[in-house]
Design an enzyme around this catalytic site. Structure first.
Site, PDB file in Angstrom:
ATOM      1  N   GLU A  13      -9.251  70.183   7.488  1.00 40.16           N
ATOM      2  CA  GLU A  13      -8.347  70.853   6.309  1.00 40.16           C
ATOM      3  C   GLU A  13      -9.097  70.476   4.975  1.00 40.16           C
ATOM      4  OE1 GLU A  13      -5.192  72.729   6.965  1.00 40.16           O
ATOM      5  OE2 GLU A  13      -5.773  73.249   4.937  1.00 40.16           O
ATOM      6  N   HIS A  72     -11.869  71.453  15.661  1.00 38.18           N
ATOM      7  CA  HIS A  72     -10.751  72.385  15.514  1.00 38.18           C
ATOM      8  C   HIS A  72     -11.846  73.648  15.846  1.00 38.18           C
ATOM      9  CE1 HIS A  72      -7.953  74.819  12.910  1.00 38.18           C
ATOM     10  NE2 HIS A  72      -7.181  73.918  13.617  1.00 38.18           N
ATOM     11  N   ARG A 132      -5.334  70.143  22.849  1.00 39.60           N
ATOM     12  CA  ARG A 132      -4.384  70.627  21.792  1.00 39.60           C
ATOM     13  C   ARG A 132      -4.038  72.013  21.689  1.00 39.60           C
ATOM     14  NH1 ARG A 132      -3.637  71.222  15.889  1.00 39.60           N
ATOM     15  NH2 ARG A 132      -4.926  72.824  16.383  1.00 39.60           N
ATOM     16  N   THR A 166       1.567  76.903   7.888  1.00 42.94           N
ATOM     17  CA  THR A 166       0.345  77.417   7.368  1.00 42.94           C
ATOM     18  C   THR A 166       0.525  77.601   6.182  1.00 42.94           C
ATOM     19  OG1 THR A 166      -0.340  78.120   9.718  1.00 42.94           O
ATOM     20  CG2 THR A 166      -1.508  79.088   7.621  1.00 42.94           C
ATOM     21  N   HIS A 193       1.612  70.329  11.250  1.00 45.60           N
ATOM     22  CA  HIS A 193       0.670  70.277  10.436  1.00 45.60           C
ATOM     23  C   HIS A 193       1.563  71.173   9.208  1.00 45.60           C
ATOM     24  CE1 HIS A 193      -3.281  71.402   8.904  1.00 45.60           C
ATOM     25  NE2 HIS A 193      -2.737  72.449   8.324  1.00 45.60           N
ATOM     26  N   HIS A 289      15.586  47.678 -15.928  1.00 44.09           N
ATOM     27  CA  HIS A 289      14.779  48.073 -15.136  1.00 44.09           C
ATOM     28  C   HIS A 289      13.867  46.788 -14.979  1.00 44.09           C
ATOM     29  CE1 HIS A 289      14.659  52.094 -13.449  1.00 44.09           C
ATOM     30  NE2 HIS A 289      15.647  52.038 -14.430  1.00 44.09           N
TER      31      HIS A 289
HETATM   32  C1  HCA Z   1      -5.559  77.408   8.516  1.00 47.44           C
HETATM   33  C2  HCA Z   1      -5.392  76.722  10.038  1.00 47.44           C
HETATM   34  C3  HCA Z   1      -4.362  75.776   9.989  1.00 47.44           C
HETATM   35  C4  HCA Z   1      -4.318  74.983  11.346  1.00 47.44           C
HETATM   36  C5  HCA Z   1      -3.566  74.165  11.788  1.00 47.44           C
HETATM   37  C6  HCA Z   1      -3.582  73.541  13.180  1.00 47.44           C
HETATM   38  C7  HCA Z   1      -3.001  75.966   9.377  1.00 47.44           C
HETATM   39  O1  HCA Z   1      -6.623  76.946   7.850  1.00 47.44           O
HETATM   40  O2  HCA Z   1      -5.114  78.426   8.397  1.00 47.44           O
HETATM   41  O3  HCA Z   1      -4.350  73.736  13.785  1.00 47.44           O
HETATM   42  O4  HCA Z   1      -2.464  72.997  13.638  1.00 47.44           O
HETATM   43  O5  HCA Z   1      -2.710  75.560   8.359  1.00 47.44           O
HETATM   44  O6  HCA Z   1      -2.548  76.991   9.984  1.00 47.44           O
HETATM   45  O7  HCA Z   1      -4.828  74.685   9.052  1.00 47.44           O
HETATM   46 CU    CU Z   2      -3.759  73.975   7.513  1.00 50.49          CU
END
Ligand code: HCA
Ligand code: CU
Length: 379
Positions: A13, A72, A132, A166, A193, A289
């Site tokens: 990411e 990924h 996963r 996302t 995520h 403080h």
């Molecule tokens: C993206 C993909 C992802 C994937 C997240 C995951 C997202 O770049 O769009 O694999 O769980 O945010 O959906 O990063």
């Molecule tokens: Cu993402």
């Protein structure tokens, strides 16, 4: 909550952050630092992205790190095979399930998604890797579609199912509800995520953990697509505040170095208000403080700077100051002054600070001048 794992995605990411370009050496350095910090997993860019991405992924998988290596991929056999060939410990498969992504991106129906996933995981199952499955744009997907897909991959035996916010649209209550429902539907571990477009990435990750999620995706400084995802330091701070023991498994004093290294590599400053490592994170200012913090830091600190290898700073040269803070400075300088004298200087500091911004040097000069004006006493 106490049994959670971090999936550190700075090398996946994080590479999607606009300023990110990591050389092979830099990737190895980041991976090694994250390993030393103690994250359970690192996630790397798909080997399908470019030939160098493939070589780098394989090189890091070979380093023999304690942290498990993941890559990924999209949900198709060809990509997943390439992923396995890099020698990683696990493959994170993702496919969009929202109608937006189904209509405008890959064009598949829910049944087609299930068929694809079945094909991919039948293959992965024989490869001795962690598997996963995650749905992209989970928050804007129809929950019934989601559960149907998650239950299908759960039956095949995936180790984790992932929820991905996302677009950063979710709030903690929604995440809590979704993860709670999913928890009842699948045996697999649950990963979250979350993007930070609307400022909930850390809170959402925390809500996911409270609802039974076991794995959280982070990146250093939160870098990622657009304004990024849950940051490693932010998640650590959030969990530490519940119980420092829960994050004692990590080398917390390495956080500052990690943030500094990434900030330099992607050419940004660590934000002033960053969790733990922002320049003012442990600076106290107002008289009320500072007095309390000098007596007992926990009055105004939930994070102990020393647990992160850092120190607190008492800011005294300003008009909100108090005489306890000035006394503290006099003590630091080894100047013996009476309460009367300290209070007098405090008034002077306030008067001057009303006129212009003060420096610590100016305060120090006042303290020294006061000491020098005292009559000599016998030692
Ligand atoms: C993206 C993909 C992802 C994937 C997240 C995951 C997202 O770049 O769009 O694999 O769980 O945010 O959906 O990063
Ligand atoms: Cu993402």
């Amino acid at each position: 909550l106490e049994k959670f794992s971090i999936i550190e995605s700075t090398l996946r990411e994080g590479e999607q952050f606009v300023n990110a370009f990591f050389t092979t050496e830099q990737k190895i350095r980041i991976a090694s630092l994250l390993d030393a910090f103690g994250v359970e997993y690192i996630e790397m860019t798909t080997p399908c992205a470019s030939p160098q991405s493939e070589r780098d992924c394989a090189a890091i998988a070979k380093l023999g790190l304690k942290t498990k290596t993941l890559t990924h991929t999209r949900c198709n056999l060809e990509d997943v095979k390439l992923a396995v060939e890099t020698g990683v410990n696990g493959v994170d498969v993702v496919i969009g399930t929202s109608s937006k992504l189904r209509d405008f991106s890959h064009g598949r129906s829910i049944n087609q998604i299930i068929d694809l996933a079945q094909e991919v995981f039948e293959y992965l199952r024989k490869q001795n890797v962690e598997m996963r499955f995650s749905t992209e744009d989970t928050l804007r997907s129809d929950p019934e579609d989601l559960f149907q897909v998650y239950e299908a991959v759960d039956k095949i035996g995936v180790h984790r199912v992932g929820i991905a916010d996302t677009v950063g649209i979710g709030n903690p209550r929604q995440i809590y509800d979704l993860v709670s429902q999913l928890r009842k539907r699948v045996k697999a571990d649950i990963e979250f995520h979350g993007h930070n477009d609307t400022g909930c990435a850390i809170a959402n990750a925390f809500a996911a953990l409270e609802a039974g999620a076991t794995h959280i995706d982070t990146t250093i400084l939160g870098i990622g697509e657009r304004n990024g995802i849950t940051s490693l330091g932010g998640l650590v701070a959030r969990i530490y505040s519940v119980n420092p023991e829960y994050v004692a498994k990590y080398q917390l004093p390495l956080l500052m170095h990690l943030d500094q290294v990434i900030a330099r590599l992607v050419n940004v400053d660590i934000p002033f208000n960053n969790y733990i490592t922002g320049f003012s994170a442990f600076t106290h200012k107002a008289g009320i403080h500072t007095k309390a913090v000098l007596n007992n830091p926990s009055t105004y600190e939930v994070l102990k700077p020393e647990d992160f290898g850092l120190t607190r700073y008492i800011h005294i040269a300003h008009r909100l100051t108090g005489w306890n803070a000035i006394r503290y400075r006099a003590d630091q300088l080894g100047l013996e002054l009476t309460d009367e004298e300290i209070k007098h200087i405090t008034e002077e500091v306030k008067t001057l600070a009303d006129l212009h911004p003060l420096t610590l040097d100016e305060v120090d000069s006042l303290l020294h001048a006061m000491r020098n004006s005292q009559p000599e006493t016998e030692a």
